[in-house]
Every structure is written in structure tokens, then in C-alpha cells.
Design a protein around this motif. Structure first.
Motif, PDB file in Angstrom:
ATOM      1  N   SER A  43      -5.846  -7.605   6.184  1.00 25.87           N
ATOM      2  CA  SER A  43      -6.240  -6.196   6.118  1.00 25.87           C
ATOM      3  C   SER A  43      -6.628  -5.846   4.695  1.00 25.87           C
ATOM      4  O   SER A  43      -6.219  -6.513   3.734  1.00 25.87           O
ATOM      5  CB  SER A  43      -5.104  -5.275   6.601  1.00 25.87           C
ATOM      6  OG  SER A  43      -4.054  -5.203   5.652  1.00 25.87           O
ATOM      7  N   VAL A  44      -7.433  -4.805   4.569  1.00 26.43           N
ATOM      8  CA  VAL A  44      -7.745  -4.245   3.246  1.00 26.43           C
ATOM      9  C   VAL A  44      -7.140  -2.852   3.181  1.00 26.43           C
ATOM     10  O   VAL A  44      -7.049  -2.149   4.195  1.00 26.43           O
ATOM     11  CB  VAL A  44      -9.268  -4.184   2.976  1.00 26.43           C
ATOM     12  CG1 VAL A  44      -9.851  -5.574   2.845  1.00 26.43           C
ATOM     13  CG2 VAL A  44      -9.997  -3.405   4.064  1.00 26.43           C
ATOM     14  N   HIS A  45      -6.717  -2.463   2.003  1.00 28.54           N
ATOM     15  CA  HIS A  45      -6.207  -1.104   1.839  1.00 28.54           C
ATOM     16  C   HIS A  45      -7.380  -0.119   1.897  1.00 28.54           C
ATOM     17  O   HIS A  45      -8.489  -0.455   1.437  1.00 28.54           O
ATOM     18  CB  HIS A  45      -5.478  -0.963   0.512  1.00 28.54           C
ATOM     19  CG  HIS A  45      -4.349  -1.941   0.325  1.00 28.54           C
ATOM     20  ND1 HIS A  45      -3.511  -2.310   1.356  1.00 28.54           N
ATOM     21  CD2 HIS A  45      -3.918  -2.617  -0.782  1.00 28.54           C
ATOM     22  CE1 HIS A  45      -2.612  -3.172   0.898  1.00 28.54           C
ATOM     23  NE2 HIS A  45      -2.841  -3.369  -0.393  1.00 28.54           N
ATOM     24  N   PRO A  46      -7.177   1.057   2.456  1.00 31.33           N
ATOM     25  CA  PRO A  46      -8.253   2.051   2.492  1.00 31.33           C
ATOM     26  C   PRO A  46      -8.859   2.282   1.109  1.00 31.33           C
ATOM     27  O   PRO A  46      -8.137   2.381   0.113  1.00 31.33           O
ATOM     28  CB  PRO A  46      -7.536   3.308   3.013  1.00 31.33           C
ATOM     29  CG  PRO A  46      -6.451   2.762   3.891  1.00 31.33           C
ATOM     30  CD  PRO A  46      -5.961   1.526   3.171  1.00 31.33           C
ATOM     31  N   GLY A  47     -10.194   2.319   1.065  1.00 31.31           N
ATOM     32  CA  GLY A  47     -10.908   2.449  -0.199  1.00 31.31           C
ATOM     33  C   GLY A  47     -11.352   1.126  -0.786  1.00 31.31           C
ATOM     34  O   GLY A  47     -12.073   1.097  -1.787  1.00 31.31           O
ATOM     35  N   VAL A  48     -10.913   0.016  -0.181  1.00 26.61           N
ATOM     36  CA  VAL A  48     -11.273  -1.326  -0.643  1.00 26.61           C
ATOM     37  C   VAL A  48     -12.200  -1.961   0.386  1.00 26.61           C
ATOM     38  O   VAL A  48     -12.018  -1.782   1.594  1.00 26.61           O
ATOM     39  CB  VAL A  48     -10.017  -2.204  -0.825  1.00 26.61           C
ATOM     40  CG1 VAL A  48     -10.401  -3.615  -1.246  1.00 26.61           C
ATOM     41  CG2 VAL A  48      -9.072  -1.578  -1.842  1.00 26.61           C
ATOM     42  N   VAL A  82       1.420  -9.345  -5.486  1.00 26.35           N
ATOM     43  CA  VAL A  82       0.532  -9.456  -6.646  1.00 26.35           C
ATOM     44  C   VAL A  82      -0.025  -8.061  -6.945  1.00 26.35           C
ATOM     45  O   VAL A  82      -0.890  -7.564  -6.219  1.00 26.35           O
ATOM     46  CB  VAL A  82      -0.631 -10.437  -6.366  1.00 26.35           C
ATOM     47  CG1 VAL A  82      -1.562 -10.506  -7.574  1.00 26.35           C
ATOM     48  CG2 VAL A  82      -0.095 -11.822  -6.018  1.00 26.35           C
ATOM     49  N   PRO A  83       0.443  -7.398  -8.001  1.00 25.73           N
ATOM     50  CA  PRO A  83       0.005  -6.031  -8.269  1.00 25.73           C
ATOM     51  C   PRO A  83      -1.414  -5.908  -8.804  1.00 25.73           C
ATOM     52  O   PRO A  83      -1.998  -4.824  -8.728  1.00 25.73           O
ATOM     53  CB  PRO A  83       1.016  -5.524  -9.307  1.00 25.73           C
ATOM     54  CG  PRO A  83       1.565  -6.755  -9.940  1.00 25.73           C
ATOM     55  CD  PRO A  83       1.537  -7.819  -8.897  1.00 25.73           C
ATOM     56  N   ARG A  84      -1.991  -7.009  -9.337  1.00 29.38           N
ATOM     57  CA  ARG A  84      -3.368  -6.956  -9.852  1.00 29.38           C
ATOM     58  C   ARG A  84      -4.129  -8.174  -9.346  1.00 29.38           C
ATOM     59  O   ARG A  84      -4.047  -9.258  -9.915  1.00 29.38           O
ATOM     60  CB  ARG A  84      -3.368  -6.900 -11.391  1.00 29.38           C
ATOM     61  CG  ARG A  84      -2.796  -5.604 -11.941  1.00 29.38           C
ATOM     62  CD  ARG A  84      -2.746  -5.589 -13.466  1.00 29.38           C
ATOM     63  NE  ARG A  84      -2.199  -4.342 -13.965  1.00 29.38           N
ATOM     64  CZ  ARG A  84      -0.898  -4.071 -14.053  1.00 29.38           C
ATOM     65  NH1 ARG A  84      -0.010  -4.990 -13.680  1.00 29.38           N
ATOM     66  NH2 ARG A  84      -0.487  -2.903 -14.511  1.00 29.38           N
ATOM     67  N   HIS A  85      -4.858  -7.945  -8.281  1.00 32.78           N
ATOM     68  CA  HIS A  85      -5.605  -9.019  -7.620  1.00 32.78           C
ATOM     69  C   HIS A  85      -6.807  -9.404  -8.486  1.00 32.78           C
ATOM     70  O   HIS A  85      -7.646  -8.573  -8.814  1.00 32.78           O
ATOM     71  CB  HIS A  85      -6.094  -8.509  -6.265  1.00 32.78           C
ATOM     72  CG  HIS A  85      -6.651  -9.569  -5.377  1.00 32.78           C
ATOM     73  ND1 HIS A  85      -6.184  -9.778  -4.098  1.00 32.78           N
ATOM     74  CD2 HIS A  85      -7.638 -10.486  -5.562  1.00 32.78           C
ATOM     75  CE1 HIS A  85      -6.861 -10.769  -3.538  1.00 32.78           C
ATOM     76  NE2 HIS A  85      -7.755 -11.204  -4.408  1.00 32.78           N
ATOM     77  N   SER A  86      -6.893 -10.676  -8.864  1.00 32.78           N
ATOM     78  CA  SER A  86      -8.021 -11.139  -9.673  1.00 32.78           C
ATOM     79  C   SER A  86      -8.194 -12.642  -9.494  1.00 32.78           C
ATOM     80  O   SER A  86      -7.329 -13.329  -8.944  1.00 32.78           O
ATOM     81  CB  SER A  86      -7.792 -10.828 -11.156  1.00 32.78           C
ATOM     82  OG  SER A  86      -6.829 -11.716 -11.714  1.00 32.78           O
ATOM     83  N   VAL A 132       1.025 -12.353   1.929  1.00 34.39           N
ATOM     84  CA  VAL A 132       0.784 -12.054   0.517  1.00 34.39           C
ATOM     85  C   VAL A 132       0.238 -10.634   0.479  1.00 34.39           C
ATOM     86  O   VAL A 132      -0.694 -10.305   1.218  1.00 34.39           O
ATOM     87  CB  VAL A 132      -0.230 -13.031  -0.106  1.00 34.39           C
ATOM     88  CG1 VAL A 132      -0.529 -12.646  -1.559  1.00 34.39           C
ATOM     89  CG2 VAL A 132       0.270 -14.467  -0.019  1.00 34.39           C
ATOM     90  N   VAL A 133       0.823  -9.805  -0.370  1.00 31.40           N
ATOM     91  CA  VAL A 133       0.360  -8.425  -0.524  1.00 31.40           C
ATOM     92  C   VAL A 133      -0.153  -8.262  -1.942  1.00 31.40           C
ATOM     93  O   VAL A 133       0.521  -8.649  -2.905  1.00 31.40           O
ATOM     94  CB  VAL A 133       1.489  -7.410  -0.255  1.00 31.40           C
ATOM     95  CG1 VAL A 133       0.978  -5.979  -0.423  1.00 31.40           C
ATOM     96  CG2 VAL A 133       2.079  -7.607   1.136  1.00 31.40           C
ATOM     97  N   SER A 134      -1.351  -7.699  -2.082  1.00 35.38           N
ATOM     98  CA  SER A 134      -1.876  -7.372  -3.406  1.00 35.38           C
ATOM     99  C   SER A 134      -2.291  -5.911  -3.423  1.00 35.38           C
ATOM    100  O   SER A 134      -2.190  -5.213  -2.408  1.00 35.38           O
ATOM    101  CB  SER A 134      -3.072  -8.269  -3.761  1.00 35.38           C
ATOM    102  OG  SER A 134      -4.269  -7.787  -3.170  1.00 35.38           O
ATOM    103  N   ASP A 135      -2.766  -5.457  -4.562  1.00 38.06           N
ATOM    104  CA  ASP A 135      -3.227  -4.074  -4.655  1.00 38.06           C
ATOM    105  C   ASP A 135      -4.536  -3.849  -3.907  1.00 38.06           C
ATOM    106  O   ASP A 135      -4.992  -2.707  -3.794  1.00 38.06           O
ATOM    107  CB  ASP A 135      -3.357  -3.642  -6.109  1.00 38.06           C
ATOM    108  CG  ASP A 135      -4.353  -4.492  -6.890  1.00 38.06           C
ATOM    109  OD1 ASP A 135      -4.528  -5.677  -6.553  1.00 38.06           O
ATOM    110  OD2 ASP A 135      -4.949  -3.973  -7.852  1.00 38.06           O
ATOM    111  N   LEU A 136      -5.135  -4.931  -3.377  1.00 39.04           N
ATOM    112  CA  LEU A 136      -6.377  -4.796  -2.617  1.00 39.04           C
ATOM    113  C   LEU A 136      -6.190  -4.955  -1.119  1.00 39.04           C
ATOM    114  O   LEU A 136      -6.953  -4.395  -0.330  1.00 39.04           O
ATOM    115  CB  LEU A 136      -7.414  -5.820  -3.102  1.00 39.04           C
ATOM    116  CG  LEU A 136      -7.860  -5.719  -4.565  1.00 39.04           C
ATOM    117  CD1 LEU A 136      -8.961  -6.732  -4.841  1.00 39.04           C
ATOM    118  CD2 LEU A 136      -8.327  -4.312  -4.917  1.00 39.04           C
ATOM    119  N   ALA A 161       2.845  -2.196   3.293  1.00 36.46           N
ATOM    120  CA  ALA A 161       2.512  -3.598   3.560  1.00 36.46           C
ATOM    121  C   ALA A 161       3.680  -4.516   3.224  1.00 36.46           C
ATOM    122  O   ALA A 161       3.931  -5.498   3.935  1.00 36.46           O
ATOM    123  CB  ALA A 161       1.274  -3.996   2.755  1.00 36.46           C
ATOM    124  N   CYS A 162       4.391  -4.217   2.147  1.00 36.05           N
ATOM    125  CA  CYS A 162       5.564  -5.021   1.792  1.00 36.05           C
ATOM    126  C   CYS A 162       6.694  -4.794   2.797  1.00 36.05           C
ATOM    127  O   CYS A 162       7.352  -5.751   3.235  1.00 36.05           O
ATOM    128  CB  CYS A 162       6.039  -4.682   0.386  1.00 36.05           C
ATOM    129  SG  CYS A 162       4.946  -5.257  -0.938  1.00 36.05           S
TER     130      CYS A 162
END
Length: 238
Positions: free
Chosen positions: A184-189, A130-134, A164-168, A12-13
Motif C-alpha cells: 500500500s501507499v500512504h495517501p498523498g504518495v 524506516v522513517p525516511r524512505h530512500s 516493512v513500513v516506511s514514510d511512503l 500501518a505499524c
């Protein structure tokens, strides 16, 4: 072959620099750095990478040219650089905060400071990682505007927030009022997980795709050539 969450984030990045041409990539963070080097080795061969000081480097880190400070400033102010920065806070219009939490006059927590964020965002495309989406990061309104969002850009000619790319998932601002959209969402999210972890109402299309799969070549480059030590998993596990 199972693709890890961190590898989806790398892809994604990397796609942020797809077809970028001869511009300077300034990735900040492990996963954006792997992504920029992957883009250089595959679909964006003209991308310029730097050592962060005064040299242009190849994707393996060896020097290929000199980037004097005056030339670097010309690139920065003329739209010929694409930065991917971090964000302690980011809001629906892409305003970013890395300076303080709480009121500026009496902050609860001091962070990095404004640094180069205003110049980056007003003078060249700027994406975020953003490595930790919250909800602490994706907030209704940032406590201080460091990186300038669409509602504060006031027609700056080179202002643009590609993604914007996050871990989600992956987010963009492809909406009439430039409000953040779930791309988009990453697979599993799930979409519900992303919405629950976001402190404002995202624009959510009727159908949200998964972040694309890496090709076999891209996966080999990530695992065997660019990041054989798996540093990417330090930022995002799984």
C-alpha cells in the motif's frame, strides 16, 4: 478530520500486530511504539508490552508483571515475540543492515553493530520501520547482513518478515520468491514516487491500495491518550 502522514504510519505499524495473540511486542522507535500500544488498546488486547528490561507493562506504562531474563530468552527463541526494528539498509529479500556502510573489513561508516538482529530474525517474526524512505536505505544488496532475509533464512522455523513500513508506504514479501512487494501507499504518495525512492525493482501489483484510514476511535486514542504530545511527528512530519 485530516489524518497526518505520521498517523498513517502509526496505523500501518499497529496492524503488524493485528490478531497476534499473547506474544511479546518489541517496537523500536517512536511510531512503532505508539502503534504497538494502539494495537494493545484495540484489536490485539492480549499483546504483551515490556519496558525493555524486566517488566511487563500496560499500555500506559504501569507495571503488570515480571519478565525474568530466562523467560524472555524462551520467548525470543521460540517464536513468541514480534520485533519491529529499524534498518540502515534493507534489500529486496528483507536482509537488514545496521552494522556498517561499506566493506566490513574497512567500512566507510560504523553504525550500531549487529546486536540482536540475527537472533531476532531467525527466531521470531521481525518487521521493519524506516522513517525516511530512500535509495540509501532500500538497496539492491545490503553491505552486511545483520537481520536475516528470506534468501538466507535456510528454513529457520520461526523466520518471518510480516511487513516493512516506511514514510511512503507498506511492503510485504507475499511473492513466490519472497521478493519485496508494495502492499500500500500512504495517501498523498504515488507508486512512481515509491519506485523512484527504491534502489531495486519492487514487485508492484496492478492495483495498489492506500494504507487504511484510522477509525475515529483509533485517531482519538492516538491523539488524546497514547501520544498527546505528538512525539510521532518527530519521526515523520506532515
Amino acid at each position: 478530520m485530516t489524518v497526518t502522514r505520521s498517523e498513517y504510519c502509526v496505523i500501518a505499524c499497529a496492524d503488524a500486530w493485528r490478531g497476534a495473540g499473547e506474544i511479546v511486542a518489541s517496537p523500536m522507535g517512536l511510531i512503532p511504539s505508539v502503534g504497538a500500544r494502539l494495537a494493545r488498546r484495540t484489536f490485539s488486547p492480549d499483546l504483551l508490552l515490556t519496558d525493555g528490561e524486566a517488566m511487563l507493562v500496560r499500555d500506559d506504562g504501569t507495571v503488570e508483571g515480571w519478565l525474568p531474563y530466562r523467560q524472555h530468552l524462551a520467548l525470543v527463541t521460540g517464536g513468541r515475540r514480534h520485533v519491529m526494528m529499524g534498518a540502515s539498509q534493507i534489500d529486496r529479500y528483507g536482509n537488514q543492515n545496521i552494522s556498517c556502510i561499506g566493506d566490513w573489513a574497512r567500512p566507510k561508516r560504523q553504525l550500531l553493530g549487529v546486536r540482536g538482529a540475527p537472533v531476532n530474525t531467525l527466531n521470531n517474526p521481525t518487521s521493519y520501520w524506516v522513517p525516511r524512505h530512500s535509495r540509501r536505505v532500500f538497496v539492491e544488496k545490503v553491505d552486511m547482513v545483520c537481520g536475516v532475509g528470506y534468501d538466507h533464512a535456510d528454513g529457520a522455523p520461526h523466520h518471518r518478515i510480516p511487513r516493512v513500513v516506511s514514510d511512503l508506504g507498506v511492503f510485504d514479501f507475499a511473492t513466490p520468491d519472497h521478493a519485496m512487494r508494495l502492499a500500500s501507499v500512504h495517501p498523498g504518495v504515488t507508486v512512481e514516487e515509491v519506485s523512484e525512492a527504491t534502489g531495486f525493482e519492487l514487485v508492484v501489483p496492478d492495483e495498489v491500495p492506500y494504507t487504511r484510514e484510522p477509525t475515529a476511535q483509533e485517531l482519538r486514542l492516538i491523539r488524546e491518550v497514547i501520544d498527546p504530545g505528538n512525539t510521532r511527528s518527530r519521526e515523520v512530519g506532515g
